[in-house]
Design a protein around this motif. Structure first.
Motif, PDB file in Angstrom:
ATOM      1  N   SER A 256       0.807  -1.217   0.000  1.00  0.00           N
ATOM      2  CA  SER A 256       0.000   0.000   0.000  1.00  0.00           C
ATOM      3  C   SER A 256       0.846   1.277   0.000  1.00  0.00           C
ATOM      4  O   SER A 256       0.330   2.370   0.215  1.00  0.00           O
ATOM      5  CB  SER A 256      -0.956   0.006   1.195  1.00  0.00           C
ATOM      6  N   ASP A 257       2.138   1.141  -0.264  1.00  0.00           N
ATOM      7  CA  ASP A 257       3.040   2.289  -0.280  1.00  0.00           C
ATOM      8  C   ASP A 257       3.338   2.699  -1.726  1.00  0.00           C
ATOM      9  O   ASP A 257       4.175   2.091  -2.395  1.00  0.00           O
ATOM     10  CB  ASP A 257       4.339   1.930   0.443  1.00  0.00           C
ATOM     11  N   PRO A 258       2.664   3.741  -2.234  1.00  0.00           N
ATOM     12  CA  PRO A 258       2.868   4.137  -3.631  1.00  0.00           C
ATOM     13  C   PRO A 258       4.301   4.577  -3.931  1.00  0.00           C
ATOM     14  O   PRO A 258       4.787   4.391  -5.047  1.00  0.00           O
ATOM     15  CB  PRO A 258       1.876   5.286  -3.839  1.00  0.00           C
ATOM     16  N   GLU A 259       4.993   5.139  -2.942  1.00  0.00           N
ATOM     17  CA  GLU A 259       6.387   5.546  -3.153  1.00  0.00           C
ATOM     18  C   GLU A 259       7.282   4.330  -3.368  1.00  0.00           C
ATOM     19  O   GLU A 259       8.173   4.348  -4.222  1.00  0.00           O
ATOM     20  CB  GLU A 259       6.884   6.379  -1.977  1.00  0.00           C
ATOM     21  N   LEU A 260       7.047   3.276  -2.592  1.00  0.00           N
ATOM     22  CA  LEU A 260       7.838   2.059  -2.748  1.00  0.00           C
ATOM     23  C   LEU A 260       7.572   1.430  -4.118  1.00  0.00           C
ATOM     24  O   LEU A 260       8.506   1.022  -4.809  1.00  0.00           O
ATOM     25  CB  LEU A 260       7.531   1.049  -1.633  1.00  0.00           C
TER      26      LEU A 260
ATOM     27  N   LEU B 121       9.331   3.447  -6.695  1.00  0.00           N
ATOM     28  CA  LEU B 121      10.768   3.261  -6.541  1.00  0.00           C
ATOM     29  C   LEU B 121      11.222   1.930  -7.145  1.00  0.00           C
ATOM     30  O   LEU B 121      12.230   1.874  -7.866  1.00  0.00           O
ATOM     31  CB  LEU B 121      11.133   3.321  -5.054  1.00  0.00           C
ATOM     32  N   LEU B 122      10.483   0.872  -6.889  1.00  0.00           N
ATOM     33  CA  LEU B 122      10.849  -0.437  -7.436  1.00  0.00           C
ATOM     34  C   LEU B 122      10.770  -0.439  -8.957  1.00  0.00           C
ATOM     35  O   LEU B 122      11.617  -1.028  -9.638  1.00  0.00           O
ATOM     36  CB  LEU B 122       9.960  -1.536  -6.844  1.00  0.00           C
ATOM     37  N   SER B 123       9.775   0.235  -9.504  1.00  0.00           N
ATOM     38  CA  SER B 123       9.651   0.342 -10.952  1.00  0.00           C
ATOM     39  C   SER B 123      10.838   1.105 -11.536  1.00  0.00           C
ATOM     40  O   SER B 123      11.433   0.698 -12.546  1.00  0.00           O
ATOM     41  CB  SER B 123       8.339   1.043 -11.294  1.00  0.00           C
ATOM     42  N   GLU B 124      11.220   2.190 -10.880  1.00  0.00           N
ATOM     43  CA  GLU B 124      12.370   2.990 -11.314  1.00  0.00           C
ATOM     44  C   GLU B 124      13.663   2.173 -11.260  1.00  0.00           C
ATOM     45  O   GLU B 124      14.473   2.196 -12.198  1.00  0.00           O
ATOM     46  CB  GLU B 124      12.481   4.220 -10.405  1.00  0.00           C
ATOM     47  N   ILE B 125      13.856   1.433 -10.174  1.00  0.00           N
ATOM     48  CA  ILE B 125      15.055   0.610 -10.026  1.00  0.00           C
ATOM     49  C   ILE B 125      15.100  -0.465 -11.109  1.00  0.00           C
ATOM     50  O   ILE B 125      16.135  -0.689 -11.737  1.00  0.00           O
ATOM     51  CB  ILE B 125      15.113  -0.034  -8.626  1.00  0.00           C
TER      52      ILE B 125
END
Length: 192
Positions: A23-27, A30-34
Motif C-alpha cells: 500500500s506504499d505508492p512511493e515504494l 521506486l521499485l519500478s524505477e530501479i
C-alpha cells in the motif's frame, strides 16, 4: 507463547509488513524505477553486484543466482555477482586488509562505472557495507541500499534506499527477498 500462538504472531507480523509495502505508492514507484534502471544498464553491458552479511549474504547469493540462471523462464544469463561467495577472496582480504574492506576491495577489482551495487544491511550500519557504498560512489556505480526502518549510516551513500517497513530483522529479510523477486521478474520480462 505456545507454538500455535507463536506461529500466528509471526504470520501476522509478516502479513502486516507485506500489506504496508503493497500500500506504499512511493515504494511501488521506486521499485519500478530501479527495475527500469537495471534493465537499461544490463542492456548496456553493465552488471549487478550484491553484498551483505549473514542472512543478507545468503539473499545476495540467491538473487545473483536468479539473474545468472533464470527466474521464471528461459532467457540469456544476466551479469550478476554476489561479492559474498569466494572464500579465498573473503579470507585473504579480511586477513590482509580487515573485514571492513571485504566488499570495497572487490568493487575496486571488478566494479565498473555504471554498474549497479545492491547493498543489503538490515541495520543499515554494517561497516563493510558502508565502506563499500562509499567506495562504489567514488567509482561511479549506482548504489541501491536495502534496509529496514532504521536506515542507518548507509542511507548517506545510497542513490536509492529501499526501506522495508519493519525494525525486526526477520521481517526485513523477508521484505528484501520479496523485493528481490519482484525486481528480478520485472527485469527478466523487460531485458532485450
Amino acid at each position: 507463547m505456545n507454538p500455535k500462538e507463536l506461529l500466528m504472531h509471526h504470520l501476522g507480523e509478516s502479513s502486516r509488513c507485506v500489506s504496508k509495502m503493497a500500500s506504499d505508492p512511493e515504494l511501488i514507484a521506486l521499485l519500478s524505477e530501479i527495475a527500469n534502471e537495471c534493465v537499461k544498464r544490463l542492456n548496456s553491458g553493465n552488471k549487478l553486484l550484491f553484498a551483505g552479511n549473514g542472512g543478507s549474504a545468503a539473499d545476495c547469493q540467491h538473487m545473483a543466482g536468479e539473474y545468472v540462471g533464470k527466474f521464471l523462464f528461459e532467457r540469456q544469463g544476466l551479469a550478476a555477482i554476489a561479492l559474498t561467495t569466494d572464500s579465498s577472496i573473503l579470507t585473504a582480504v579480511g586477513n590482509d586488509y580487515g573485514y571492513e574492506t571485504l566488499f570495497s576491495r572487490q568493487i575496486e577489482a571488478i566494479g565498473n562505472k555504471n554498474d549497479i551495487f545492491l547493498a543489503y544491511s538490515t541495520s543499515g550500519n554494517s561497516n563493510n557495507i558502508v565502506n563499500a557504498l562509499k567506495f562504489s560512489k567514488k567509482m561511479g556505480l549506482k548504489n541501491i541500499g536495502l534496509t529496514g526502518l532504521n536506515k542507518g549510516k548507509m542511507n548517506k551513500y545510497c542513490d536509492v534506499l529501499i526501506e522495508i517497513p519493519s525494525k525486526l530483522t526477520p521481517r526485513i529479510q523477508e521484505g528484501h527477498l520479496l523485493v528481490g523477486h519482484i525486481l528480478c521478474e520485472i527485469i527478466e520480462n523487460n531485458i532485450s
